[in-house]
Motif scaffolding. Structure first.
Motif, PDB file in Angstrom:
ATOM      1  N   SER A 128      -8.409 -13.549   6.121  1.00 51.03           N
ATOM      2  CA  SER A 128      -8.948 -12.485   6.966  1.00 51.03           C
ATOM      3  C   SER A 128      -8.330 -11.149   6.571  1.00 51.03           C
ATOM      4  O   SER A 128      -7.220 -11.102   6.026  1.00 51.03           O
ATOM      5  CB  SER A 128      -8.658 -12.773   8.438  1.00 51.03           C
ATOM      6  OG  SER A 128      -7.294 -12.547   8.720  1.00 51.03           O
ATOM      7  N   PRO A 129      -9.003 -10.054   6.845  1.00 49.70           N
ATOM      8  CA  PRO A 129      -8.411  -8.738   6.588  1.00 49.70           C
ATOM      9  C   PRO A 129      -7.175  -8.518   7.460  1.00 49.70           C
ATOM     10  O   PRO A 129      -6.990  -9.164   8.493  1.00 49.70           O
ATOM     11  CB  PRO A 129      -9.531  -7.765   6.978  1.00 49.70           C
ATOM     12  CG  PRO A 129     -10.783  -8.575   6.975  1.00 49.70           C
ATOM     13  CD  PRO A 129     -10.375  -9.960   7.355  1.00 49.70           C
ATOM     14  N   GLY A 130      -6.334  -7.589   7.021  1.00 49.59           N
ATOM     15  CA  GLY A 130      -5.194  -7.180   7.836  1.00 49.59           C
ATOM     16  C   GLY A 130      -4.019  -8.127   7.813  1.00 49.59           C
ATOM     17  O   GLY A 130      -3.238  -8.163   8.771  1.00 49.59           O
ATOM     18  N   GLN A 131      -3.845  -8.900   6.739  1.00 45.62           N
ATOM     19  CA  GLN A 131      -2.684  -9.784   6.656  1.00 45.62           C
ATOM     20  C   GLN A 131      -1.397  -8.961   6.688  1.00 45.62           C
ATOM     21  O   GLN A 131      -1.308  -7.894   6.093  1.00 45.62           O
ATOM     22  CB  GLN A 131      -2.740 -10.609   5.371  1.00 45.62           C
ATOM     23  CG  GLN A 131      -3.903 -11.575   5.294  1.00 45.62           C
ATOM     24  CD  GLN A 131      -3.827 -12.668   6.341  1.00 45.62           C
ATOM     25  OE1 GLN A 131      -2.756 -13.195   6.641  1.00 45.62           O
ATOM     26  NE2 GLN A 131      -4.976 -13.006   6.910  1.00 45.62           N
ATOM     27  N   TRP A 132      -0.382  -9.482   7.389  1.00 42.43           N
ATOM     28  CA  TRP A 132       0.882  -8.760   7.484  1.00 42.43           C
ATOM     29  C   TRP A 132       2.040  -9.739   7.580  1.00 42.43           C
ATOM     30  O   TRP A 132       1.866 -10.908   7.916  1.00 42.43           O
ATOM     31  CB  TRP A 132       0.887  -7.813   8.686  1.00 42.43           C
ATOM     32  CG  TRP A 132       0.554  -8.444  10.006  1.00 42.43           C
ATOM     33  CD1 TRP A 132      -0.692  -8.745  10.484  1.00 42.43           C
ATOM     34  CD2 TRP A 132       1.470  -8.859  11.022  1.00 42.43           C
ATOM     35  NE1 TRP A 132      -0.616  -9.308  11.731  1.00 42.43           N
ATOM     36  CE2 TRP A 132       0.708  -9.390  12.092  1.00 42.43           C
ATOM     37  CE3 TRP A 132       2.858  -8.825  11.142  1.00 42.43           C
ATOM     38  CZ2 TRP A 132       1.285  -9.887  13.254  1.00 42.43           C
ATOM     39  CZ3 TRP A 132       3.440  -9.316  12.306  1.00 42.43           C
ATOM     40  CH2 TRP A 132       2.659  -9.837  13.339  1.00 42.43           C
ATOM     41  N   SER A 133       3.200  -9.255   7.237  1.00 35.41           N
ATOM     42  CA  SER A 133       4.423 -10.050   7.318  1.00 35.41           C
ATOM     43  C   SER A 133       5.494  -9.234   8.031  1.00 35.41           C
ATOM     44  O   SER A 133       5.413  -8.002   8.105  1.00 35.41           O
ATOM     45  CB  SER A 133       4.901 -10.460   5.919  1.00 35.41           C
ATOM     46  OG  SER A 133       5.131  -9.319   5.105  1.00 35.41           O
ATOM     47  N   PHE A 134       6.498  -9.911   8.559  1.00 40.15           N
ATOM     48  CA  PHE A 134       7.565  -9.271   9.329  1.00 40.15           C
ATOM     49  C   PHE A 134       8.894  -9.886   8.914  1.00 40.15           C
ATOM     50  O   PHE A 134       8.963 -11.093   8.669  1.00 40.15           O
ATOM     51  CB  PHE A 134       7.309  -9.490  10.830  1.00 40.15           C
ATOM     52  CG  PHE A 134       8.382  -8.933  11.715  1.00 40.15           C
ATOM     53  CD1 PHE A 134       8.377  -7.594  12.065  1.00 40.15           C
ATOM     54  CD2 PHE A 134       9.413  -9.739  12.176  1.00 40.15           C
ATOM     55  CE1 PHE A 134       9.375  -7.070  12.872  1.00 40.15           C
ATOM     56  CE2 PHE A 134      10.413  -9.229  12.973  1.00 40.15           C
ATOM     57  CZ  PHE A 134      10.395  -7.889  13.324  1.00 40.15           C
ATOM     58  N   PRO A 135       9.944  -9.118   8.788  1.00 42.34           N
ATOM     59  CA  PRO A 135      10.094  -7.688   9.117  1.00 42.34           C
ATOM     60  C   PRO A 135       9.690  -6.743   7.992  1.00 42.34           C
ATOM     61  O   PRO A 135       9.638  -5.538   8.193  1.00 42.34           O
ATOM     62  CB  PRO A 135      11.588  -7.576   9.397  1.00 42.34           C
ATOM     63  CG  PRO A 135      12.208  -8.596   8.498  1.00 42.34           C
ATOM     64  CD  PRO A 135      11.241  -9.746   8.464  1.00 42.34           C
ATOM     65  N   VAL A 136       9.410  -7.285   6.796  1.00 44.53           N
ATOM     66  CA  VAL A 136       9.048  -6.445   5.658  1.00 44.53           C
ATOM     67  C   VAL A 136       7.620  -6.770   5.249  1.00 44.53           C
ATOM     68  O   VAL A 136       7.256  -7.948   5.132  1.00 44.53           O
ATOM     69  CB  VAL A 136      10.008  -6.676   4.465  1.00 44.53           C
ATOM     70  CG1 VAL A 136       9.600  -5.814   3.276  1.00 44.53           C
ATOM     71  CG2 VAL A 136      11.447  -6.387   4.873  1.00 44.53           C
ATOM     72  N   ARG A 137       6.811  -5.746   5.049  1.00 46.33           N
ATOM     73  CA  ARG A 137       5.443  -5.955   4.583  1.00 46.33           C
ATOM     74  C   ARG A 137       5.477  -6.285   3.092  1.00 46.33           C
ATOM     75  O   ARG A 137       5.975  -5.486   2.288  1.00 46.33           O
ATOM     76  CB  ARG A 137       4.593  -4.707   4.829  1.00 46.33           C
ATOM     77  CG  ARG A 137       4.496  -4.313   6.295  1.00 46.33           C
ATOM     78  CD  ARG A 137       3.797  -5.390   7.124  1.00 46.33           C
ATOM     79  NE  ARG A 137       3.797  -5.086   8.544  1.00 46.33           N
ATOM     80  CZ  ARG A 137       2.841  -4.416   9.169  1.00 46.33           C
ATOM     81  NH1 ARG A 137       1.813  -3.946   8.485  1.00 46.33           N
ATOM     82  NH2 ARG A 137       2.910  -4.199  10.462  1.00 46.33           N
ATOM     83  N   LEU A 138       4.973  -7.442   2.743  1.00 45.59           N
ATOM     84  CA  LEU A 138       5.014  -7.907   1.358  1.00 45.59           C
ATOM     85  C   LEU A 138       3.604  -8.183   0.860  1.00 45.59           C
ATOM     86  O   LEU A 138       2.722  -8.561   1.639  1.00 45.59           O
ATOM     87  CB  LEU A 138       5.850  -9.188   1.250  1.00 45.59           C
ATOM     88  CG  LEU A 138       7.328  -9.078   1.630  1.00 45.59           C
ATOM     89  CD1 LEU A 138       7.962 -10.458   1.651  1.00 45.59           C
ATOM     90  CD2 LEU A 138       8.063  -8.161   0.663  1.00 45.59           C
TER      91      LEU A 138
END
Length: 210
Positions: free
Chosen positions: A117-127
């Motif tokens: 899906s669009p908008g994939q994100w990771s935490f705490p650093v966007r990779l």
């Protein structure tokens, strides 16, 4: 059991940790199957599901779960009858329980195309997705890069919704042949009886029945 071992559980340390039993159910004969596993915090556990669709080209996996040897063996049985796994879909941008298993599942099926899906994100650093284990060269973004199997499936976006750390977005899928609607977190079903999956591991139920 060795075939239920999930070595990457420390990345998301939820019950039942390194052992993930899989229950397979045929939802629509010859067309739709569910692969269900437990997850929870301590003894508050719920089933999560990967749905398998039969398409003309082979099999589509929607919302990955932990690809234990048990699960992969069950998928190989479906492949022997209905053709290879051709497509893997991560339809949510925020569901870690489905995002974390995807790299391992994709490695198990190196010829399958991966859609996220669009908008994939990771935490705490966007990779970048490749740094998270998503296979380069065969990972595509739903809507932005097109939509797979458009002659057999209807796709629709739910969201985005800002969560602060990132955003929630989900892409639903309607399977024309079976009339099945696939979503990840948009719907929750609570039945009168405990899910069948708890028959293999009643520990959470026994804990709360004390």
């Amino acid at each position: 059991m060795v075939d239920q071992h999930w070595p990457w559980w420390p990345l998301l340390p939820l019950y039942p940790y390194g052992r993930r039993a899989t229950l397979v159910r045929e939802l629509v004969p010859g067309q739709v199957w569910s692969f269900e596993q437990l997850q929870g915090i301590f003894y508050v556990a719920v089933p999560i599901r990967m749905t398998v669709l039969r398409l003309r080209e082979g099999l589509l996996l929607y919302a990955p779960v932990a690809p234990t040897q048990e699960l992969l063996g069950q998928l190989r049985q479906l492949e022997a009858t209905y053709g290879p796994v051709t497509t893997i879909v991560l339809a949510t941008s925020s569901g870690l329980e489905h995002k974390l298993p995807l790299p391992s599942l994709a490695r198990a099926f190196p010829r399958a195309q991966v859609w996220v899906s669009p908008g994939q994100w990771s935490f705490p650093v966007r990779l970048p997705l490749q740094w998270l284990g998503f296979p380069p060269g065969r990972t595509h973004t739903l809507l932005e890069d097109g939509l797979p199997h458009g002659d057999q499936l209807v796709w629709d976006a739910l969201g985005p919704v800002d969560l602060g750390l990132g955003r929630f977005m989900e892409v639903s899928c309607f399977h024309k042949a079976s009339g099945s609607l696939l979503v990840t977190d948009a719907l929750v079903a609570i039945g009168a009886e405990p899910p069948e999956l708890f028959e293999a591991d009643p520990t959470p139920l026994l804990f709360h029945a004390r």
